[in-house]
Enzyme design. Structure first.
Site, PDB file in Angstrom:
ATOM      1  N   CYS A 324       0.954  -1.106   0.061  1.00 46.26           N
ATOM      2  CA  CYS A 324       0.037  -0.107   0.116  1.00 46.26           C
ATOM      3  C   CYS A 324       0.841   1.421  -0.051  1.00 46.26           C
ATOM      4  O   CYS A 324       0.352   2.293   0.062  1.00 46.26           O
ATOM      5  CB  CYS A 324      -0.886   0.146   1.309  1.00 46.26           C
ATOM      6  N   GLU A 358      -1.595   1.471  -4.782  1.00 49.20           N
ATOM      7  CA  GLU A 358      -1.334   0.073  -4.304  1.00 49.20           C
ATOM      8  C   GLU A 358      -0.716  -0.768  -5.331  1.00 49.20           C
ATOM      9  O   GLU A 358      -1.217  -0.685  -6.555  1.00 49.20           O
ATOM     10  CB  GLU A 358      -2.698  -0.420  -3.783  1.00 49.20           C
TER      11      GLU A 358
END
Length: 366
Positions: A324, A358
């Site tokens: 992330c 991401e």
């Protein structure tokens, strides 16, 4: 972008910018062009949190501008699911003129599923009493009479009142199979369900010819573990948060999966156990040497992998890494690329119209 307006006409341009940025960041480690997975352009967020603003008789949701910290009124939120938008209006209507529900209310949190279930948490700066419970029960019943499948929770200091339950069950179609995921209020869940499906299917596709067992660190509610079981003999997974472990155990049973073992411990502790540095009571009855883990899956927090875990994952022939925060991924790759090469690279547009990226990489031993 404002909370009430999404620049949908700019979606492709903002996505192209992210692809170029990720490719540039990954250039020292890979010449691959990222596989790109698009988000729905609106109504993609399955959870949202809002502060409440009391303005005389009026009451409304607000957010704060990240730069100026100024208050922004939010009556609709097109980034969130249709169900959240419906509930936002219904909650304000149900609370505005009810003293027991409105007094000292400062925040409402919404959690929804693609299967149209919702948990709504009301947060207070006051003690919650029987009058509150009766008013909240009446509101819940009124919402259900409107066809809304909703559960209400009241929260205050050291207090949590569940009228029914504090969870909802999501059902995701993943590569031809439906997977049930219990999602617990105030615990981490993937915010963009459509993107989560694509992430799970990508992880399945890149591990389809796997041999042996899978080790997963930071497994949460079993989001990836449950989907990946079909590609491995067995899955051994670690997670530290108690509610997530409980949800993962429920999910294993609900999906009739018999080849997943969840261990409640931190990744750093598990590294110590694997290296024989320490023994843990939580591992009694689990013979780590029985597992032939040739693939390790990591989905670490924004800070990435610590140096000890970096060394530990290098012992595995294949590393599947969901990140992330590509900046910490690249920092980890400075070490991991000494022993592994990047064989797959994907960009998942989890949060459209934001700087956030991401991504996923599959690393194979040199």
């Amino acid at each position: 972008m404002t909370p009430e307006h999404l620049p949908t006409e700019q979606y492709e341009a903002q996505l192209a910018e992210k692809v170029a940025r990720l490719q540039s960041m990954m250039a020292p480690f890979s010449g691959l062009v990222p596989e790109v997975f698009r988000s729905p352009v609106s109504h993609y967020r399955m959870r949202a949190e809002f502060r409440l603003w009391h303005d005389g008789d009026d009451l409304y949701h607000i957010m704060f501008d990240q730069q100026t910290k100024s208050r922004i009124r939010v009556d609709t939120f097109p980034a969130a699911s249709q169900l959240i938008n419906t509930l936002m209006k219904a909650m304000i209507a149900g609370v505005r003129d009810n003293h027991a529900l409105r007094h000292k209310l400062f925040q409402i949190d919404y959690l929804t599923t693609l299967s149209n279930q919702a948990v709504v948490s009301l947060l207070y700066h006051k003690k919650l009493d029987e009058e509150w419970r009766e008013a909240a029960t009446a509101l819940r019943d009124a919402l259900r009479a409107q066809g809304l499948n909703v559960h209400l929770i009241g929260r205050a200091t050291k207090t949590k009142i569940e009228l029914d339950q504090d969870y909802i069950d999501e059902r995701l179609p993943v590569a031809g199979k439906e997977i049930i995921y219990r999602q617990v209020e105030n615990s981490f869940t993937q915010p963009n369900a459509a993107m989560n499906i694509q992430m799970l299917e990508w992880a399945l596709e890149v591990t389809k010819d796997s041999k042996g067992d899978l080790l997963e660190l930071y497994c949460g509610n079993g989001n990836f573990s449950l989907a990946l079981t079909r590609n491995f003999n067995r899955v051994l997974a670690t997670e530290i948060a108690k509610p997530s472990v409980a949800a993962a155990q429920y999910n294993i049973a609900a999906n009739h999966i018999d080849n997943v073992q969840i261990i409640r411990m931190a990744a750093e502790e598990f590294t110590q156990a694997m290296n024989g540095v320490r023994e843990f009571n939580r591992l009694q009855g689990i013979d780590l040497k029985r597992y032939q883990c040739e693939t390790i899956f990591v989905d670490p927090p924004r800070s990435g992998l610590d140096s000890e875990t970096e060394k530990m994952v290098q012992a595995y022939p294949r590393i599947l890494y969901i990140s992330c925060n590509p900046e910490t991924l690249c920092k980890n790759l400075e070490t991991l690329s000494q022993t592994h090469t990047v064989s797959r690279l994907a960009l998942f547009d989890q949060f459209p119209y934001t700087h956030h990226m991401e991504c996923g990489v599959l690393l194979t031993a040199r």
